[in-house]
Design a protein around this motif. Structure first.
Motif, PDB file in Angstrom:
ATOM      1  N   ALA A 134      -7.576   0.295  -3.033  1.00 23.90           N
ATOM      2  CA  ALA A 134      -7.805   1.713  -3.337  1.00 23.90           C
ATOM      3  C   ALA A 134      -6.517   2.400  -3.771  1.00 23.90           C
ATOM      4  O   ALA A 134      -6.507   3.200  -4.708  1.00 23.90           O
ATOM      5  N   ALA A 135      -5.413   2.083  -3.089  1.00 29.41           N
ATOM      6  CA  ALA A 135      -4.127   2.697  -3.437  1.00 29.41           C
ATOM      7  C   ALA A 135      -3.677   2.275  -4.831  1.00 29.41           C
ATOM      8  O   ALA A 135      -3.184   3.089  -5.614  1.00 29.41           O
ATOM      9  N   SER A 136      -3.856   0.988  -5.160  1.00 26.82           N
ATOM     10  CA  SER A 136      -3.447   0.512  -6.480  1.00 26.82           C
ATOM     11  C   SER A 136      -4.325   1.117  -7.572  1.00 26.82           C
ATOM     12  O   SER A 136      -3.840   1.457  -8.660  1.00 26.82           O
ATOM     13  N   LEU A 196       9.555   3.591 -14.883  1.00 29.91           N
ATOM     14  CA  LEU A 196      10.816   2.851 -14.866  1.00 29.91           C
ATOM     15  C   LEU A 196      11.714   3.307 -13.721  1.00 29.91           C
ATOM     16  O   LEU A 196      12.398   2.487 -13.100  1.00 29.91           O
ATOM     17  N   ALA A 197      11.708   4.602 -13.444  1.00 31.72           N
ATOM     18  CA  ALA A 197      12.545   5.123 -12.362  1.00 31.72           C
ATOM     19  C   ALA A 197      12.106   4.564 -11.012  1.00 31.72           C
ATOM     20  O   ALA A 197      12.945   4.214 -10.173  1.00 31.72           O
ATOM     21  N   PHE A 198      10.797   4.458 -10.798  1.00 31.19           N
ATOM     22  CA  PHE A 198      10.308   3.919  -9.524  1.00 31.19           C
ATOM     23  C   PHE A 198      10.747   2.462  -9.372  1.00 31.19           C
ATOM     24  O   PHE A 198      11.210   2.054  -8.297  1.00 31.19           O
ATOM     25  N   ALA A 199      10.612   1.687 -10.437  1.00 33.84           N
ATOM     26  CA  ALA A 199      11.013   0.277 -10.368  1.00 33.84           C
ATOM     27  C   ALA A 199      12.501   0.149 -10.069  1.00 33.84           C
ATOM     28  O   ALA A 199      12.924  -0.755  -9.339  1.00 33.84           O
ATOM     29  N   ARG A 200      13.304   1.047 -10.615  1.00 29.78           N
ATOM     30  CA  ARG A 200      14.756   0.992 -10.423  1.00 29.78           C
ATOM     31  C   ARG A 200      15.154   1.483  -9.031  1.00 29.78           C
ATOM     32  O   ARG A 200      16.039   0.893  -8.394  1.00 29.78           O
ATOM     33  N   GLU A 201      14.510   2.557  -8.562  1.00 33.05           N
ATOM     34  CA  GLU A 201      14.917   3.196  -7.310  1.00 33.05           C
ATOM     35  C   GLU A 201      14.264   2.577  -6.079  1.00 33.05           C
ATOM     36  O   GLU A 201      14.781   2.717  -4.968  1.00 33.05           O
ATOM     37  N   GLU A 202      13.125   1.921  -6.245  1.00 30.23           N
ATOM     38  CA  GLU A 202      12.405   1.327  -5.114  1.00 30.23           C
ATOM     39  C   GLU A 202      12.088  -0.145  -5.390  1.00 30.23           C
ATOM     40  O   GLU A 202      10.924  -0.561  -5.389  1.00 30.23           O
ATOM     41  N   PRO A 203      13.109  -0.975  -5.626  1.00 28.73           N
ATOM     42  CA  PRO A 203      12.839  -2.365  -6.012  1.00 28.73           C
ATOM     43  C   PRO A 203      12.103  -3.168  -4.940  1.00 28.73           C
ATOM     44  O   PRO A 203      11.333  -4.075  -5.274  1.00 28.73           O
ATOM     45  N   ALA A 204      12.321  -2.869  -3.670  1.00 30.93           N
ATOM     46  CA  ALA A 204      11.632  -3.622  -2.623  1.00 30.93           C
ATOM     47  C   ALA A 204      10.140  -3.293  -2.613  1.00 30.93           C
ATOM     48  O   ALA A 204       9.294  -4.190  -2.522  1.00 30.93           O
ATOM     49  N   PHE A 205       9.808  -2.020  -2.703  1.00 32.11           N
ATOM     50  CA  PHE A 205       8.402  -1.647  -2.804  1.00 32.11           C
ATOM     51  C   PHE A 205       7.781  -2.260  -4.059  1.00 32.11           C
ATOM     52  O   PHE A 205       6.662  -2.791  -4.032  1.00 32.11           O
ATOM     53  N   TYR A 206       8.490  -2.171  -5.174  1.00 27.45           N
ATOM     54  CA  TYR A 206       7.971  -2.676  -6.445  1.00 27.45           C
ATOM     55  C   TYR A 206       7.690  -4.176  -6.349  1.00 27.45           C
ATOM     56  O   TYR A 206       6.669  -4.669  -6.842  1.00 27.45           O
ATOM     57  N   SER A 207       8.578  -4.904  -5.698  1.00 30.35           N
ATOM     58  CA  SER A 207       8.388  -6.333  -5.519  1.00 30.35           C
ATOM     59  C   SER A 207       7.173  -6.623  -4.647  1.00 30.35           C
ATOM     60  O   SER A 207       6.369  -7.515  -4.939  1.00 30.35           O
ATOM     61  N   GLN A 211       0.834  -1.207   0.000  1.00 28.03           N
ATOM     62  CA  GLN A 211       0.000   0.000   0.000  1.00 28.03           C
ATOM     63  C   GLN A 211       0.865   1.253   0.000  1.00 28.03           C
ATOM     64  O   GLN A 211       0.623   2.195  -0.776  1.00 28.03           O
ATOM     65  N   ARG A 212       1.878   1.272   0.841  1.00 26.99           N
ATOM     66  CA  ARG A 212       2.782   2.433   0.867  1.00 26.99           C
ATOM     67  C   ARG A 212       3.489   2.601  -0.480  1.00 26.99           C
ATOM     68  O   ARG A 212       3.690   3.717  -0.954  1.00 26.99           O
ATOM     69  N   GLY A 213       3.864   1.470  -1.065  1.00 26.97           N
ATOM     70  CA  GLY A 213       4.511   1.536  -2.364  1.00 26.97           C
ATOM     71  C   GLY A 213       3.608   2.159  -3.412  1.00 26.97           C
ATOM     72  O   GLY A 213       4.046   3.028  -4.179  1.00 26.97           O
ATOM     73  N   PHE A 214       2.350   1.733  -3.456  1.00 28.79           N
ATOM     74  CA  PHE A 214       1.415   2.287  -4.433  1.00 28.79           C
ATOM     75  C   PHE A 214       1.158   3.772  -4.182  1.00 28.79           C
ATOM     76  O   PHE A 214       0.973   4.537  -5.130  1.00 28.79           O
ATOM     77  N   GLU A 215       1.149   4.178  -2.923  1.00 31.06           N
ATOM     78  CA  GLU A 215       0.955   5.604  -2.626  1.00 31.06           C
ATOM     79  C   GLU A 215       2.126   6.431  -3.153  1.00 31.06           C
ATOM     80  O   GLU A 215       1.934   7.509  -3.743  1.00 31.06           O
TER      81      GLU A 215
END
Length: 233
Positions: free
Chosen positions: A132-134, A104-115, A71-75
């Motif tokens: 709701a966040a997604s 692409l930048a989010f996936a690269r910079e926040e890989p743990a959230f993205y996973s 949820q935090r990641g999607f926010e």
């Protein structure tokens, strides 16, 4: 979200009164090391420096902990995409390209959230807050696709915006997962992931009947009164 090691040490542990945040950060660290499926609830407790029973003060189980992280990641994802879209300024195509780069930048910079968001196996509808966040994050892509669909040339059927949003999301996600993450494939590319995505979207739009460069049409369309989702009337 990036924390320094000394911050993590200071904030771990229930005796500091910040157990929930300590567990969330511990889980993020474990996801970064082992992937979203590679750790247990007890592992998170151990990394946070608390007893195996302590996490139950805040989370029902490991899935609820992962759901909170997702949820935090999607926010944060929504905020990044919204800033990149900037309501389509200065024109739709330029703004749309920025959204792809932000993805692409989010996936690269926040890989743990993205996973946690996309690889945890959690059904989004199991947690209303996560769903709701997604949906809000996807809503940025949907709104951008609505604006883009409105630029269809005369005589070309306007493609459904939802279809466009899903197709471009799939392209962005595929490139992000394969090439734009630190834990992704090591295959060398003749271009950057951003350039690859831009080329893919260009080919896709041409296939729908769009011309190669729509910036002039985008500027013209934005001068017209806007209807729902920013679509020119």
């Amino acid at each position: 979200m990036s924390w320094r090691k000394d911050q993590r040490r200071a904030e771990r542990g229930y005796h500091h009164g910040n157990l929930k945040e300590a567990l969330l950060q511990a889980a993020l660290d474990l996801i970064a090391q082992k992937g979203a499926a590679g750790f247990t609830f007890a592992d998170a407790a151990r990394m946070a420096g608390v007893s195996p029973a302590a996490p139950y003060r805040h989370f029902r189980d490991r899935d609820e902990l992962l759901s909170s992280i997702a949820q935090r990641g999607f926010e944060q994802f929504e905020a990044a995409l919204t800033a990149a879209w900037d309501d389509g300024r200065p024109d739709t195509i330029t703004a749309f390209e920025r959204v792809g780069k932000a993805y692409l930048a989010f996936a690269r910079e926040e890989p743990a959230f993205y996973s946690a968001m996309f690889e945890s196996g959690l059904p989004a509808d199991a947690d209303p807050a996560l769903l709701a966040a997604s949906e809000r994050a996807f809503g940025v892509l949907r709104a951008a696709a609505e604006r883009l669909a409105a630029l269809a040339p005369p005589g070309v059927p306007r493609p459904p915006a939802m279809m466009m949003a899903l197709h471009i999301w799939a392209m962005s996600h595929g490139i992000a997962s394969l090439f734009a993450r630190g834990d992704g494939a090591r295959r060398k590319l003749p271009m950057s992931p951003e350039e690859l995505l831009e080329a893919e979207v260009l080919i896709y739009l041409r296939g729908l009947g769009f011309q190669a460069d729509r910036r002039a049409e985008a500027a013209d369309a934005q001068e017209k009164p806007a209807g729902p989702w920013g679509k020119p009337k």
